[in-house]
Write a protein that holds these residues in place. Structure first.
Motif, short mmCIF file in Angstrom:
data_model
loop_
_atom_site.label_atom_id
_atom_site.label_comp_id
_atom_site.label_asym_id
_atom_site.label_seq_id
_atom_site.Cartn_x
_atom_site.Cartn_y
_atom_site.Cartn_z
N GLY A 312 37.92 37.94 37.32
CA GLY A 312 39.17 38.60 36.96
C GLY A 312 39.56 39.68 37.96
N ILE A 313 38.57 40.41 38.44
CA ILE A 313 38.85 41.48 39.42
C ILE A 313 39.29 40.85 40.75
CG2 ILE A 313 37.91 43.49 40.62
CD1 ILE A 313 35.71 43.52 38.38
N LEU A 314 38.59 39.80 41.18
CA LEU A 314 38.96 39.12 42.42
C LEU A 314 40.41 38.63 42.35
CD1 LEU A 314 35.62 37.14 42.82
CD2 LEU A 314 36.50 38.73 44.54
N THR A 316 42.78 39.83 40.46
CA THR A 316 43.68 41.00 40.41
C THR A 316 43.98 41.51 41.81
OG1 THR A 316 42.76 41.61 38.26
CG2 THR A 316 43.99 43.31 39.43
N ASP A 317 42.95 41.60 42.64
CA ASP A 317 43.16 42.06 44.02
C ASP A 317 44.18 41.18 44.74
OD1 ASP A 317 41.55 44.29 44.07
OD2 ASP A 317 39.82 43.29 44.95
N GLU A 320 47.80 41.75 43.41
CA GLU A 320 48.41 43.01 43.85
C GLU A 320 48.95 42.90 45.28
OE1 GLU A 320 48.80 45.34 41.01
OE2 GLU A 320 47.81 46.82 42.29
N ARG A 321 48.28 42.09 46.08
CA ARG A 321 48.71 41.98 47.48
C ARG A 321 49.79 40.92 47.70
NH1 ARG A 321 42.71 41.17 49.87
NH2 ARG A 321 41.97 43.32 49.82
N ASN A 349 44.10 44.02 31.19
CA ASN A 349 44.50 42.94 32.09
C ASN A 349 43.77 43.17 33.41
OD1 ASN A 349 45.70 40.79 33.28
ND2 ASN A 349 47.76 41.67 33.39
N PRO A 350 42.76 42.36 33.72
CA PRO A 350 42.29 41.16 33.03
C PRO A 350 41.82 41.42 31.60
CG PRO A 350 41.22 41.39 35.19
CD PRO A 350 42.00 42.63 34.95
N GLU B 216 30.32 45.38 42.58
CA GLU B 216 31.54 46.08 42.16
C GLU B 216 31.47 47.57 42.44
OE1 GLU B 216 32.26 44.75 38.14
OE2 GLU B 216 32.43 42.69 38.87
N ARG B 241 33.08 42.87 47.95
CA ARG B 241 33.28 43.96 46.98
C ARG B 241 34.72 43.97 46.52
NH1 ARG B 241 32.57 50.46 47.58
NH2 ARG B 241 32.85 50.87 45.36
N PRO B 242 34.99 43.40 45.34
CA PRO B 242 36.37 43.36 44.86
C PRO B 242 36.76 44.69 44.24
CG PRO B 242 34.96 42.34 43.27
CD PRO B 242 34.07 42.80 44.39
N GLY B 243 37.99 44.81 43.84
CA GLY B 243 38.49 46.05 43.25
C GLY B 243 39.12 46.93 44.30
N ARG B 244 39.65 46.30 45.34
CA ARG B 244 40.21 47.06 46.47
C ARG B 244 41.60 47.59 46.17
NH1 ARG B 244 36.98 45.66 50.43
NH2 ARG B 244 38.28 46.64 51.99
N THR B 245 42.33 46.89 45.30
CA THR B 245 43.68 47.33 44.97
C THR B 245 43.60 48.25 43.76
OG1 THR B 245 43.97 45.43 43.53
CG2 THR B 245 44.67 45.17 45.82
N LYS B 246 44.72 48.89 43.47
CA LYS B 246 44.72 49.86 42.37
C LYS B 246 44.32 49.20 41.05
CE LYS B 246 47.65 53.33 40.31
NZ LYS B 246 49.03 53.38 39.84
N GLY B 248 42.97 46.27 40.67
CA GLY B 248 41.66 45.66 40.84
C GLY B 248 40.56 46.69 40.59
N ALA B 251 40.19 47.35 36.94
CA ALA B 251 39.48 46.22 36.32
C ALA B 251 37.98 46.32 36.59
CB ALA B 251 40.04 44.90 36.82
N ALA B 252 37.61 46.72 37.81
CA ALA B 252 36.20 46.84 38.15
C ALA B 252 35.54 47.92 37.31
CB ALA B 252 36.04 47.15 39.63
#
Lengths: 461, 461
Positions: A312-314, A316-317, A320-321, A349-350, B216, B241-246, B248, B251-252
């Motif tokens: 879900g995090i992957l 989301t990233d 966003e882009r 969300n996720p 994470e 390492r995901p969660g790079r965006t706001k 994301g 979510a992490a």
């Protein structure tokens, strides 16, 4: 439109001659014969070879002239380059209006003269042709596979490709996914029929709902863009055009003698006319697949429902882009969901249903979202083996109006089975969260284009 | 080093108890028992469940205390969260020094107290543990699969993952590729053993030649970087390492309560200490696979040899953008190649052998390049079905010193078979030119790091 109708000689052919058919299983002239037969072609097939008497059960003739009918619709040509113009002369005598010239050894090998003479002969007799130096033509609505590999799974994606391998890979993925194709065209040197003719043809073809194109060069950029602009209002076009870097462009010129264009101008033009650009061969396929299965969503708001927090995090990233809006759930929705979910689920969300979830929990959640009008697209991520996802997804599709895209990852044998079942329900499934979310972003880019020009289109499902 | 040795209780265990083992095939406590057995574990297995008498052929005990031996090496725990601390007390009585706590319902579910009491109990008795809330541990050199899915194919990649699904996907791809793993670790909440402990352990583990990590959050960034800096001189580390965006990052935080770090600092630190960053889960796997199979090349100069012109161009574009040098062939090399190739082949880089090539033509070309010292890496692209590629690739490997990476695309059934055969020869194969070239770029990034610090390393093959 008349010029478009001319191509019916290829796509609606009832009789085919294969000039250069062979009994040797390693020869292209054999593979083409075999694929026409194995593809289930319902019309007459005439193998032509001065040496053979029968090829794969079909009576063989020394030349086209000897074929005992007056009119042959389509002539497939696999003989060496220097004989091709002569074959076209014979084809004309048999009233053929279309040909597919698979033979290589023309312009791409420095034999510009041979190619010019083929073009001239074809023009003289009014024969339209695909190629030369191409991988053939497949059109599943007519059970026609005069190409390789064998493609017979019927679907509604058409792939037009200047690279036979990229087209074959696309077809292979469509077959593995149990989605199939409407058509595969190896463009080859495209010295007569080109991408513009084919875009026009497929825009009117009821069996095709999306057009994927691999293109190294565009000879007439302005017409390409004008035609595409009209077609994308009816059905989406996805294009990949390699050769963007300096050395890539040199390679493209060597390969198909394509003229390197200015990619910035090409990209800007694509954006303006609503062509979707793919960055990789996966994207060419993924975008086409998604656009062929999903309706155009009303907005860009996406809710991710997942059993795998990490996936879900992957996703989301990537969202966003790429212009996908990862919406915030309203308090009322959160409350409604917390009523039906175990306390350890993460309601956001996720929306993380966590690792112990089964397919029914996804269904219960989606049912609760039925009347939530601030969601446009659902991304369902199934992480680890979860059985029966397709059964419940089918019920979802009947009960809600949001578009659904799925990712299935880490699910072993159960995944293999469920992916096919999910495709049967009309939901596109991808093996990584990144590919799934990029596909959603393509769907939203297409929506944005249609909305900008106030076009109302629902992609045929 | 002592702290590292402690983990032998997990990886070199000779006796295992599964607390919460179950006869119900749907329960995790059953799946874990079954996978330990099906994984081929050679030691003693003690299922613990107050209700059972036998589980999958192994005698069941009501509690750890009842097990009729003095020392149990490893205790796998699958009971509800509130019982876990008590199980650790019993484990201590059986002299266990290590545990894997698969059970969830701790910090991630808001039960910080339960987790604190587990940590305290473990510390009191000197028990090191993985988890809680994790997907278990696989270590193929000891035929140990106390995790899911079942993983038994032996290889030399270790995957440490805070996402069970990402780890399972990685393991699944390794199994499909017939490459296998040395180890899979589901980190879970990592309230005792963390990525730093495991990096140290695998750096000394002869069965592991590359370490892949999905992370994470990093609790102790400085130590992580210091330890990694030392390890990458011995074996490569690949991190996603995901969660790079706001969104994301939000979510992490929800998923594993990881603290969002500054990604720019993290990226810069990774670059400085020589950790390879992956952008997607495919890259996490692809980079690890390539680094586990290939030696570190001497330079960045790559020659693409292809049967598919289009795929060659796609690979060239990726190379140009990712620090791979698409070298120019010298005239003497061109002449040597033109002596052995049909005239329609395009002698350049990409070197286009064209669609009619067979595996032997690749071999003849590579043999000619044997003493060409300005090439470091060969990318062999096999487009469409080409049989026997692995047979000839094996001969290449014996005769030349250049590194070889391959792409196989559009090849149907023959491709499926050849990919496995090619992996057996030690050549990493990818299904698209883009993935193959990105993998080469990772290999070159690693080389650049080693050269910068004058480190001489050959990755174990």
């Amino acid at each position: 439109v008349n010029k478009v109708k001319e191509l019916d000689g290829i796509f609606k052919a009832k009789s085919i001659a294969v000039v250069g058919a062979s009994t040797n299983p390693e020869k292209t002239g054999h593979i083409i014969m075999k694929n026409i037969i194995d593809g289930g072609f319902k019309g007459q097939i005439y193998p032509i070879n001065p040496k053979g008497s029968e090829i794969l059960g079909w009576g063989c003739y020394s030349s086209l002239i000897d074929v005992p009918i007056d009119k042959i619709d389509l002539v497939i040509i696999v003989v060496p380059a220097k004989f091709v113009a002569g074959v076209l002369e014979d084809a004309a005598k048999k009233q053929a209006t279309c040909a597919v010239i698979i033979s290589g050894g023309f312009r791409e090998a420095g034999n510009d003269d041979l190619e010019a003479s083929v073009v001239e002969t074809a023009k003289k007799y009014g024969i339209r042709f695909i190629g030369p130096n191409c991988q053939g033509v497949t059109y599943t609505p007519n059970n026609l596979c005069a190409a390789w590999p064998l493609m017979k799974a019927k679907g509604n994606m058409a792939i037009i490709s200047q690279s036979g391998t990229v087209g074959a890979a696309f077809a292979g993925w469509a077959e593995e996914d149990n989605l199939g194709l409407s058509s595969f065209i190896g463009l080859g040197n495209k010295s007569d029929i080109d991408e513009i003719d084919l875009i026009k043809y497929f825009s009117l073809d009821n069996s095709t709902s999306v057009i994927g194109i691999y293109l190294e060069g565009v000879d007439d950029g302005q017409t390409f863009m004008e035609v595409s602009r009209n077609v994308v209002c009816k059905k989406p076009i996805v294009v990949i055009r390699p050769g963007r870097t300096k050395k890539g462009s040199i390679a493209a010129q060597s390969h198909t003698k394509s003229i390197a264009g200015d990619y910035k101008i090409f990209d800007a033009a694509c954006k303006q006319v609503g062509i979707l650009k793919a960055d990789t061969v996966y994207e060419l396929y993924d975008f086409s697949k998604t656009l062929s299965l999903c309706k155009v969503p009303k907005g860009s708001r996406c809710l991710i429902i997942t059993s795998s927090g990490g996936s879900g995090i992957l996703a989301t990233d990537i969202a966003e882009r790429n212009g996908v809006d990862i919406l915030n759930l309203k308090e009322e929705t959160k409350t409604a969901l917390s009523d039906i979910l175990p306390p350890y689920c993460i309601i956001g969300n996720p929306l993380d249903l966590t690792g112990d979830t089964n397919a029914e929990r996804y269904y219960e959640v989606v049912k609760k979202l039925k009347n939530v009008d601030y969601i446009d697209i659902l991304l369902l991520i199934f992480g680890d083996p979860i059985p029966n996802t397709a059964d419940f997804a089918k019920r979802m599709k009947n009960e809600i109006s949001h578009e659904i895209v799925a990712c299935y990852i880490g699910g072993g044998d159960i995944q293999d089975k469920e992916v096919l079942n999910l495709h049967e329900t009309g939901i596109p499934v991808f093996p990584t969260p990144e590919r799934a979310m990029r596909a959603i972003s393509a769907l939203i880019k297409y929506k944005n284009f249609l909305q900008k020009y106030n076009l109302k289109l629902e992609v045929k499902k």
